[in-house]
Design an enzyme around this catalytic site. Structure first.
Site, PDB file in Angstrom:
ATOM      1  N   ARG A  38      41.927  45.939  17.402  1.00  0.00           N
ATOM      2  CA  ARG A  38      42.062  46.434  18.776  1.00  0.00           C
ATOM      3  C   ARG A  38      41.755  45.347  19.810  1.00  0.00           C
ATOM      4  NH1 ARG A  38      38.114  51.128  18.872  1.00  0.00           N
ATOM      5  NH2 ARG A  38      36.532  49.537  19.086  1.00  0.00           N
TER       6      ARG A  38
ATOM      7  N   TYR B 290      57.193  59.406  28.584  1.00  0.00           N
ATOM      8  CA  TYR B 290      57.411  58.482  27.464  1.00  0.00           C
ATOM      9  C   TYR B 290      58.847  57.986  27.324  1.00  0.00           C
ATOM     10  CZ  TYR B 290      52.736  59.551  25.670  1.00  0.00           C
ATOM     11  OH  TYR B 290      51.383  59.701  25.516  1.00  0.00           O
TER      12      TYR B 290
ATOM     13  N   ASN C 100      54.616  51.444  23.233  1.00  0.00           N
ATOM     14  CA  ASN C 100      53.578  52.396  22.877  1.00  0.00           C
ATOM     15  C   ASN C 100      53.350  52.311  21.375  1.00  0.00           C
ATOM     16  OD1 ASN C 100      51.831  54.788  23.237  1.00  0.00           O
ATOM     17  ND2 ASN C 100      53.393  55.816  22.001  1.00  0.00           N
ATOM     18  N   GLU C 101      52.170  51.935  20.967  1.00  0.00           N
ATOM     19  CA  GLU C 101      51.806  51.912  19.542  1.00  0.00           C
ATOM     20  C   GLU C 101      52.823  51.143  18.701  1.00  0.00           C
ATOM     21  OE1 GLU C 101      50.749  55.823  18.179  1.00  0.00           O
ATOM     22  OE2 GLU C 101      49.083  55.964  19.587  1.00  0.00           O
TER      23      GLU C 101
ATOM     24  N   GLU D 296      46.031  57.742  26.360  1.00  0.00           N
ATOM     25  CA  GLU D 296      45.997  59.102  25.809  1.00  0.00           C
ATOM     26  C   GLU D 296      44.543  59.351  25.423  1.00  0.00           C
ATOM     27  OE1 GLU D 296      48.361  59.365  22.189  1.00  0.00           O
ATOM     28  OE2 GLU D 296      50.239  58.935  23.231  1.00  0.00           O
TER      29      GLU D 296
ATOM     30  N   ASP E 208      44.651  53.176  18.603  1.00  0.00           N
ATOM     31  CA  ASP E 208      43.270  52.764  18.345  1.00  0.00           C
ATOM     32  C   ASP E 208      43.165  52.298  16.897  1.00  0.00           C
ATOM     33  OD1 ASP E 208      40.655  52.268  18.906  1.00  0.00           O
ATOM     34  OD2 ASP E 208      40.088  54.351  19.285  1.00  0.00           O
TER      35      ASP E 208
END
Ligand SMILES: *[C@@H]1O[C@H](CO)[C@@H](O)[C@H](O)[C@H]1NC(C)=O
Ligand SMILES: *[C@@H]1O[C@H](CO)[C@@H](O)[C@H](O)[C@H]1NC(C)=O
Ligand SMILES: *[C@@H]1O[C@H](CO)[C@@H](O)[C@H](O)[C@H]1NC(C)=O
Ligand SMILES: *[C@@H]1O[C@H](CO)[C@@H](O)[C@H](O)[C@H]1NC(C)=O
Ligand SMILES: *[C@@H]1O[C@H](CO)[C@@H](O)[C@H](O)[C@H]1NC(C)=O
Length: 569
Positions: free
Chosen positions: A211, A96, A165-166, A269, A205
């Site tokens: 999404r 990460y 990421n997110e 993930e 998610d």
């Protein structure tokens, strides 16, 4: 065809002789991944990241860590863990955050020799990522991403670079155009260095509409001409939908939503701890690596090799697969680990469709904004380092912080100058602001946050008759002696230095170059919940504090002719 006997060729031949089992390149054809021999490739992996330190607070709603450990620079740790990774039977890990000043040779080469690829997030905690609520695509983040790529381009096992990421969350999708611009510019950079590494994004998610819009937007073509230039290659979903020994139809809705997706999709993930805490059974792999799921998805990454605690509504869950001894010398597998190894041991890869029959991707026009997803198809420009340096040299009042950790002060000061001081003088921070929902990008928004703040300081200084007391900001600002008092205004300097404000071009490596050795390893970084919000204060104007993006691309061009030798052999 025959090779001419150039030095490069003999070096490659030597490499071939000494390392017969070189790891194959993995590339995307349409929506699937293939190795050089044309076999379909599925990601069968684990995330591999020590959890950073989390400082909870109103600034940190997603409990993002603010520090990171560079596991790929921890030679002893890699040596300790490699047997476990082999026991798991994995082919990919995800890291990460890495420190581009450290040496990663030992770990990367050992992973490659073991047939293990790396999906690498380019972001760092706090300000080393595109921020969720105050997004920018500016020189500092671009440079950070390129520095990491320049360190990792020598390795043959980087599968992809994640640009975020997110970063996008259900009520905050305004960062999407900045992520897309990052994908575009990093993709162009990878091409310029002959890297075949892919570009990915890892998505949190959420509700279907949210999404699906994110997935579609990140792989669309804003120009409407079926171009892949700003599309990701690899859409990762951080999916915790499968819990315990769930029913085999658990992913059906997801499958139908992604059945026509145009690029690769996989689970960046997975592995819910809610049903069998500490003893996950991982039965989702039975479904994930079989038809019909394999028509749509290309595998996934179990979360997480190291202990990773999450606290959801007061219940603490630990996502680790091993426990480290107090001196870090041993890593003891737990029940989660044993179960995952058994499940991965059963997996076979269906070579279907064949590479020859895989349809090429098409890149359709971008979805229009709606209530679930508000992001413009107008992307910010490529950050222009020399234009920003030109501007900085012409600003009369400079932000000169006294502390090295100036992010918090920068947030406060930006809020003060943009929300109060400039508006009181009938000025504004429009030039340094950017709005991904409207698709409007101020001229100076592409520059480093310190230059943006110097620009706002300079405007205030000019609007207050260049009084020396107007360039102080509680000791955080200094008059620029090189700028004469009769010099053109900051706005005029910006217009002349940033002469092509919407230019899109291939960025180059930042001056001062790439990797050295001996960095400190401090920083911040990812972990369980992925991105988060920056430590910067929330001003009325969105300006400061990048956070949270991941870019990915990797490369593997160490010996450019090696792949050719394989195909000719
Ligand atoms: C976030 O968005 C959802 C769905 O649009 C909505 O139901 C919810 O109220 C929003 N939450 C906040 C805090 O605005
Ligand atoms: C063990 O490793 C972690 C993560 O790399 C590190 O923070 C910690 O200081 C190490 N402990 C010892 C005793 O070396
Ligand atoms: C970047 O800015 C410099 C300095 O103003 C300018 O000379 C150059 O043309 C710009 N590059 C692009 C691609 O716009
Ligand atoms: C983050 O902030 C630190 C100083 O606090 C700075 O040294 C570093 O360059 C920043 N990173 C980015 C990507 O802006
Ligand atoms: C700089 O600004 C910060 C934030 O407003 C403030 O806390 C600090 O006292 C100022 N002065 C110096 C010298 O850091």
């Amino acid at each position: 065809m025959r090779f001419s006997a150039s030095a490069a060729v003999s070096t490659c031949l030597l490499a071939l002789v000494t390392s017969v089992a070189a790891i194959s390149k993995v590339t995307r054809t349409g929506r699937y991944l293939y190795t050089d021999d044309g076999s379909r490739f599925y990601i069968k992996g684990v995330t591999y990241q020590t959890q950073g330190i989390i400082v909870p607070g109103p600034d940190n709603p997603l409990n993002q860590p603010s520090t990171f450990v560079d596991n790929l620079a921890d030679d002893a740790g890699c040596t300790r863990d490699l047997p476990n990774l082999k026991t798991l039977g994995i082919n990919t890990i995800r890291a990460y955050s890495v420190d581009s000043t450290l040496n990663h040779d030992s770990c990367m080469k050992a992973l490659s020799a073991a047939g293990i690829y790396v999906i690498m997030d380019l972001t760092l905690p706090l300000n080393g990522s595109i921020d969720t609520t105050q997004p920018m695509w500016s020189t500092n983040i671009l440079d950070q991403y390129i520095k990491t790529i320049d360190v990792f381009k020598q390795y043959d096992n980087v599968l992809a670079y994640n640009i975020g990421n997110e970063v996008l969350t259900s009520n905050h999708t305004q960062a999407a155009p900045f992520l897309k611009a990052a994908a575009r510019d990093i993709k162009a950079y990878l091409t310029s260095i002959s890297s075949s590494a892919l570009i990915g994004y890892a998505d949190i998610d959420g509700a279907s509409a949210f999404r699906d819009d994110i997935a579609e937007y990140l792989s669309c073509d804003p120009s409407g001409s079926n171009s892949a230039s700003s599309a990701i290659d690899l859409f990762g979903l951080n999916s915790y939908a499968w819990c315990g020994d769930a029913v085999s139809t658990t992913y059906d809705i997801l499958n139908s939503e992604f059945q026509n997706y145009n690029v690769v999709a996989y689970f960046s993930e997975y592995g819910s701890e809610n049903c069998n805490p500490g003893t996950r059974v991982w039965t989702e792999t039975d479904v994930m690596f079989a038809s019909p799921m394999t028509n749509v998805w290309s595998g996934g990454l179990a979360f997480n090799y190291f202990h990773d605690l999450s606290n959801a509504a007061g219940t603490v869950r630990d996502f680790g697969l091993v426990t480290l001894s107090s001196d870090n010398s041993t890593a003891t597998p737990n029940a989660d680990f044993t179960n995952l190894a058994a499940q991965y041991g059963k997996v076979t890869f269906a070579n279907n469709p064949t590479q020859a029959s895989a349809p090429a991707s098409s890149f359709s026009a971008c979805p229009s904004s709606d209530a679930n997803f508000a992001a413009s198809a107008v992307l910010p420009p490529t950050p222009n380092e020399s234009a920003c340096a030109c501007l900085a040299s012409k600003l009369p009042c400079l932000f000169t912080p006294k502390t090295s950790d100036f992010n918090a002060a920068m947030g406060d000061l930006t809020n003060t100058v943009c929300s109060f001081l400039l508006p009181n003088e009938k000025g504004s921070c429009a030039d340094i602001a950017a709005d991904g929902t409207a698709g409007t990008y101020g001229l100076v928004a592409m520059c480093d946050p310190t230059i943006r703040l110097s620009y706002a300081f300079s405007q205030y200084y000019e609007l207050t008759a260049r009084a020396s007391t107007s360039c102080d900001f509680s000791g955080n600002a200094t008059l620029n002696a090189a700028v004469a008092s009769a010099a053109p205004s900051a706005a005029t300097a910006a217009a002349s230095c940033i002469s092509s404000p919407s230019a899109v071009f291939t960025p180059s490596a930042p001056a001062g170059g790439s990797a050295a050795s001996g960095g400190s390893g401090s920083g911040s970084s990812a972990g369980a919940s992925g991105s988060g919000t920056s430590g910067a204060k929330n001003g009325a104007v969105a300006l400061v504090g990048e956070r949270g993006a991941l870019v990915g691309m990797a490369a593997a061009v160490g010996c450019g002719l090696l792949g050719m030798l394989w195909t000719l052999a």
